[in-house]
Design an enzyme around this catalytic site. Sequence first.
Site, short mmCIF file in Angstrom:
data_model
loop_
_atom_site.label_atom_id
_atom_site.label_comp_id
_atom_site.label_asym_id
_atom_site.label_seq_id
_atom_site.Cartn_x
_atom_site.Cartn_y
_atom_site.Cartn_z
N GLY A 126 0.86 -1.19 0.00
CA GLY A 126 0.00 0.00 0.00
C GLY A 126 0.88 1.22 0.00
N GLY A 133 2.84 3.34 1.55
CA GLY A 133 3.49 3.38 2.86
C GLY A 133 4.08 4.74 3.16
N ARG A 134 4.18 5.57 2.14
CA ARG A 134 4.71 6.92 2.36
C ARG A 134 4.13 7.90 1.35
NH1 ARG A 134 10.76 6.62 -0.11
NH2 ARG A 134 10.44 4.91 -1.57
N LYS A 182 4.52 12.10 -2.25
CA LYS A 182 5.37 10.99 -1.79
C LYS A 182 6.34 11.51 -0.73
CE LYS A 182 8.20 7.31 -3.83
NZ LYS A 182 8.48 6.65 -5.11
N GLY A 201 7.97 6.12 6.36
CA GLY A 201 7.00 6.98 5.68
C GLY A 201 7.61 8.16 4.95
N ARG A 240 3.70 14.13 -7.35
CA ARG A 240 3.76 13.35 -8.59
C ARG A 240 2.42 13.36 -9.30
NH1 ARG A 240 5.72 7.36 -7.56
NH2 ARG A 240 3.61 6.84 -6.92
N ARG A 294 -2.55 0.11 -9.57
CA ARG A 294 -1.47 -0.82 -9.93
C ARG A 294 -2.05 -2.19 -10.23
NH1 ARG A 294 2.85 1.80 -6.85
NH2 ARG A 294 1.99 3.80 -6.22
N ASP A 320 3.42 -4.37 -8.05
CA ASP A 320 2.85 -3.17 -7.44
C ASP A 320 3.44 -1.90 -8.05
OD1 ASP A 320 5.12 -4.39 -6.03
OD2 ASP A 320 5.12 -2.58 -4.81
P1 AMP Z 1 8.74 0.43 -3.88
O1 AMP Z 1 9.39 -0.86 -4.27
O2 AMP Z 1 9.68 1.56 -3.61
O3 AMP Z 1 7.70 0.81 -4.86
O4 AMP Z 1 8.04 0.20 -2.45
C1 AMP Z 1 7.38 -0.99 -2.09
C2 AMP Z 1 6.45 -0.76 -0.92
O5 AMP Z 1 7.18 -0.30 0.22
C3 AMP Z 1 5.38 0.26 -1.17
O6 AMP Z 1 4.22 -0.19 -0.56
C4 AMP Z 1 5.90 1.52 -0.50
O7 AMP Z 1 4.88 2.38 -0.09
C5 AMP Z 1 6.64 0.93 0.68
N1 AMP Z 1 7.74 1.81 1.13
C6 AMP Z 1 8.89 2.07 0.48
N2 AMP Z 1 9.65 2.90 1.20
C7 AMP Z 1 8.98 3.20 2.33
C8 AMP Z 1 9.23 4.01 3.49
N3 AMP Z 1 10.36 4.71 3.63
N4 AMP Z 1 8.29 4.05 4.44
C9 AMP Z 1 7.15 3.35 4.33
N5 AMP Z 1 6.85 2.57 3.29
C10 AMP Z 1 7.75 2.50 2.29
MG MG Z 2 6.11 0.99 -5.36
#
Ligand code: AMP
Ligand code: MG
Length: 486
Positions: A82, A84-85, A105, A118, A169, A176, A244
Amino acid sequence: MHFDNRYATLSPKLFHKQAVKSLPTPMAGHFNTELAKQLQWSDAEQADWINIINGSNLPQEADPLAMVYAGHQFGQWAGQLGDGRGLLIGQVFDQQQKLTDLHLKGIGLTPYSRMGDGRAVLRSVIREYLAGHALHHLHVPSSNAVGFIYSHELQIRRERLEPSAILLRTADSHIRLGHFEWINQYQPDLLQEFAQHCLENYYPDCLNAESPILAMAKQVIDRNAYMIAGWQLVGFAHGVMNTDNLNITGSTLDFGPYGFMERFRPNWINNHSDNQGRYTYQNQPSIAHWNLWVWLNNLIPLANTKLANAHDKEQFKADLATCLEDFEPAFLTYYRSGLAKKMGLPQDDERCFDCGMAFLRILQAEQLDYTSSFRRLTDHAYTALRDDCIDTRAFDDFLSMYHEIRKDADQDSLDIDMQQHNPIYILRNHMAQRAIELAEKDDLSEVERLFTLLSKPFEKQAEIERAEDLAPLPSDQPEVMVSCSS
Ligand code: AMP
Ligand code: MG
């Protein structure tokens, strides 16, 4: 801005509404005025962009929410993920009345942050900002960004402590492939409503098809094939093609450890965390195919609904599988046509693809720079190209085949094609790195320079160009390492 927050009308099980956790003492990063105008930002909104991106003065109609989704990461089921940030702050109409997502973001913790903090660091926000802009002007479908802010007061720990940042963004959709995986796994009752939403908002012409779902699946597959062909042609490696990180409209999303290829190496991997090389440049078409296969499997439960119009489940499964058979030919058609334009060869000549491959084999064997070699071909700088080859015989054989195919064609119009399809400037890792290092010292001039340069990648900009923009770093200098941590 003219808001129409359609995602927020879906079941509340699909998101969590919350406010932005703003950065202390936000500093101006960069603002894309042209994109803001395209999105119909008022003068007052443009003047207050820092506070808008910081979430401290969002337009009243904004309705921020974190989306929940799931996904396969590096080929493994990862369960619930989901935003996450990130937060979808709303959807707005642009000047062409096209609905566009506005997504922040780096806004702090959400219920989907898992182990993360986050936040996003300035380094990765600059990389995403410039890459979205670069791809957009290279005519590759992509998310883009209106601007970013940063803060020294909130430092974020990655491999080291780094300034925090928030990126605003834009994308035609943040839905997704992994959204369908989450729904199918955790809330299957919502699948039909969700598919209907996707059809109405992104594929309305499919609603009248005999089977709206199959018609939509075909278009999603085709748009992704088009996007991947675009990546291959400009030498872009996304780096984390998890389910995702691909969306249903086929626009580039969530590029962290991405890279633009310099020396031509098909098995090149920019993401140093990808030990197995799953997401190498040459694997991208087959990984997209795999991701779409995962996605299609999540549509099977729709067999018994009016959206599928299927006689039975087995037949519907077979029909979905048949849709996927279109991926490879669609990709190859887009790729071949793009390669012919880059090579300056007539599309209808059957020798054209072989000749393109012969050129790529030379680039690979001689470890030549992908972008500047195509540009030399464009400029008819054959001697310069030949001088860089050790195997000059292979080059001479290629060149005689090349001239032979071109000799009876309309060379002037082929040359114009070449100029429009072979960029002079791409975002090389060392260019982004330099902009990041200066920005961390509050000098945004290099971000500004790259932003201008990449706005017109096909035009020579001698007045702002640096020699380093045109070639890889010398091989005695260490490569810029790009990690997953962002
Ligand atoms: P990504 O591969 O960067 O697209 O991230 C994969 C998942 O990890 C997504 O659900 C992001 O929201 C979560 N995520 C990545 N970095 C962070 C962070 N610093 N804090 C919280 N969630 C994160
Ligand atoms: Mg991602």
